[in-house]
Design a protein around this motif. Structure first.
Motif, short mmCIF file in Angstrom:
data_model
loop_
_atom_site.label_atom_id
_atom_site.label_comp_id
_atom_site.label_asym_id
_atom_site.label_seq_id
_atom_site.Cartn_x
_atom_site.Cartn_y
_atom_site.Cartn_z
N ARG A 6 -8.07 -5.63 7.17
CA ARG A 6 -7.01 -4.62 7.16
C ARG A 6 -5.73 -5.30 7.58
N ALA A 7 -4.71 -5.19 6.72
CA ALA A 7 -3.41 -5.76 7.04
C ALA A 7 -2.35 -5.06 6.20
N ASP A 8 -1.22 -4.77 6.82
CA ASP A 8 -0.08 -4.17 6.14
C ASP A 8 -0.45 -2.89 5.39
N GLY A 9 -1.28 -2.06 6.00
CA GLY A 9 -1.65 -0.79 5.38
C GLY A 9 -2.59 -0.91 4.20
N ARG A 10 -3.20 -2.05 4.05
CA ARG A 10 -4.15 -2.27 2.96
C ARG A 10 -5.50 -2.64 3.54
N THR A 11 -6.54 -2.20 2.85
CA THR A 11 -7.89 -2.57 3.26
C THR A 11 -8.54 -3.28 2.09
N GLU A 12 -9.10 -4.46 2.38
CA GLU A 12 -9.79 -5.24 1.35
C GLU A 12 -11.19 -5.55 1.83
N VAL A 13 -12.11 -5.49 0.89
CA VAL A 13 -13.49 -5.86 1.17
C VAL A 13 -13.71 -7.23 0.54
N ILE A 14 -14.24 -8.14 1.33
CA ILE A 14 -14.55 -9.49 0.85
C ILE A 14 -16.05 -9.54 0.56
N VAL A 15 -16.37 -9.92 -0.67
CA VAL A 15 -17.76 -9.95 -1.12
C VAL A 15 -18.09 -11.36 -1.57
N GLN A 16 -19.25 -11.84 -1.20
CA GLN A 16 -19.69 -13.16 -1.63
C GLN A 16 -20.61 -12.99 -2.83
N ASP A 17 -20.24 -13.61 -3.93
CA ASP A 17 -21.03 -13.57 -5.16
C ASP A 17 -21.43 -15.00 -5.47
N GLY A 18 -22.61 -15.37 -5.01
CA GLY A 18 -23.04 -16.76 -5.17
C GLY A 18 -22.22 -17.64 -4.24
N VAL A 19 -21.51 -18.60 -4.81
CA VAL A 19 -20.67 -19.48 -4.02
C VAL A 19 -19.23 -18.99 -3.98
N GLN A 20 -18.95 -17.97 -4.72
CA GLN A 20 -17.59 -17.47 -4.86
C GLN A 20 -17.36 -16.23 -3.99
N GLU A 21 -16.19 -16.16 -3.32
CA GLU A 21 -15.80 -14.98 -2.55
C GLU A 21 -14.79 -14.18 -3.36
N LEU A 22 -15.06 -12.88 -3.49
CA LEU A 22 -14.17 -11.98 -4.23
C LEU A 22 -13.59 -10.95 -3.28
N SER A 23 -12.37 -10.53 -3.55
CA SER A 23 -11.69 -9.54 -2.71
C SER A 23 -11.42 -8.29 -3.55
N TYR A 24 -11.76 -7.14 -2.98
CA TYR A 24 -11.54 -5.86 -3.65
C TYR A 24 -10.69 -4.98 -2.75
N ALA A 25 -9.56 -4.51 -3.27
CA ALA A 25 -8.69 -3.61 -2.51
C ALA A 25 -9.27 -2.20 -2.59
N LEU A 26 -9.27 -1.53 -1.44
CA LEU A 26 -9.76 -0.16 -1.38
C LEU A 26 -8.57 0.81 -1.47
N ASP A 27 -8.82 1.98 -1.99
CA ASP A 27 -7.79 3.00 -2.11
C ASP A 27 -7.62 3.69 -0.76
N GLU A 28 -6.50 3.41 -0.10
CA GLU A 28 -6.24 3.97 1.24
C GLU A 28 -6.20 5.49 1.21
N GLY A 29 -5.67 6.04 0.15
CA GLY A 29 -5.58 7.49 0.04
C GLY A 29 -6.94 8.15 0.02
N LEU A 30 -7.84 7.59 -0.77
CA LEU A 30 -9.19 8.13 -0.82
C LEU A 30 -9.89 7.98 0.52
N ILE A 31 -9.63 6.88 1.20
CA ILE A 31 -10.23 6.66 2.52
C ILE A 31 -9.71 7.72 3.49
N GLU A 32 -8.39 7.94 3.49
CA GLU A 32 -7.79 8.94 4.39
C GLU A 32 -8.33 10.33 4.09
N PHE A 33 -8.36 10.71 2.82
CA PHE A 33 -8.85 12.03 2.44
C PHE A 33 -10.33 12.18 2.80
#
Length: 174
Positions: A6-33
């Motif tokens: 969580r940084a600057d009003g954004r939430t990202e989930v870091i997922v490891q897919d094999g040897v690669q790390e992927l980042s997915y931004a979450l919708d803050e509005g949906l989280i708040e609601f």
């Protein structure tokens, strides 16, 4: 899932897919609601929705909040939800119920009765809520329990259910 950042009003989930790390931004509005709904804080959910433009996604959230607030009998918030959705008939109907509740509260205050009842348990409010839920026999029963046959018959007439209203009057020997 490796991490949540969580940084600057954004939430990202870091997922490891094999040897690669992927980042997915979450919708803050949906989280708040979603958090407000899960907490049962319908006022907070409504306040959040009021900041959004009326998109298909926001409309779905308004509908969800409307359903939940009707079920929980938070009628002022339900009224606001239906207003946001443009459902004028439900808004006016809920305004009528809320006016009944307000009159009951004013009577309690003027009679110096300190009661936590906000008028939702008054028979007229309960009957009208049953009508809104399309539970006409329940509404009829509430009216009849309070010897208000005229209101029961008027309900059926207003709903253009002439047969039910006339059949009920015959059941009582009229």
């Amino acid at each position: 899932m490796v991490d949540v950042e969580r940084a600057d009003g954004r939430t990202e989930v870091i997922v490891q897919d094999g040897v690669q790390e992927l980042s997915y931004a979450l919708d803050e509005g949906l989280i708040e609601f979603g958090t407000a709904i899960d907490d049962g804080d319908f006022l907070r959910a409504m306040n959040y929705l009021e900041t959004l433009p009326l998109t298909a996604e926001a409309e779905t959230m308004w509908r969800t909040l409307a359903r939940l607030t009707l079920e929980g009998r938070h009628l002022y918030i339900a009224e606001r939800c239906f207003a946001a959705l443009g459902d004028v008939s439900k808004v006016r109907y809920l305004q009528g119920i809320n006016e009944i509740r307000q009159k009951i509260q004013e009577k309690q205050v003027s009679a110096l009765r300190c009661s936590s009842e906000d008028g939702i348990q008054h028979y007229e409010a309960r009957a009208r809520l049953a009508i809104l839920d399309k539970q006409f026999k329940t509404a009829e029963g509430i009216y009849l329990d309070y010897n208000n046959l005229d209101a029961a018959m008027e309900m059926y007439q207003n709903l253009h259910k002439w047969d039910e209203g006339n059949a009920d009057s015959h059941d009582f020997g009229f």
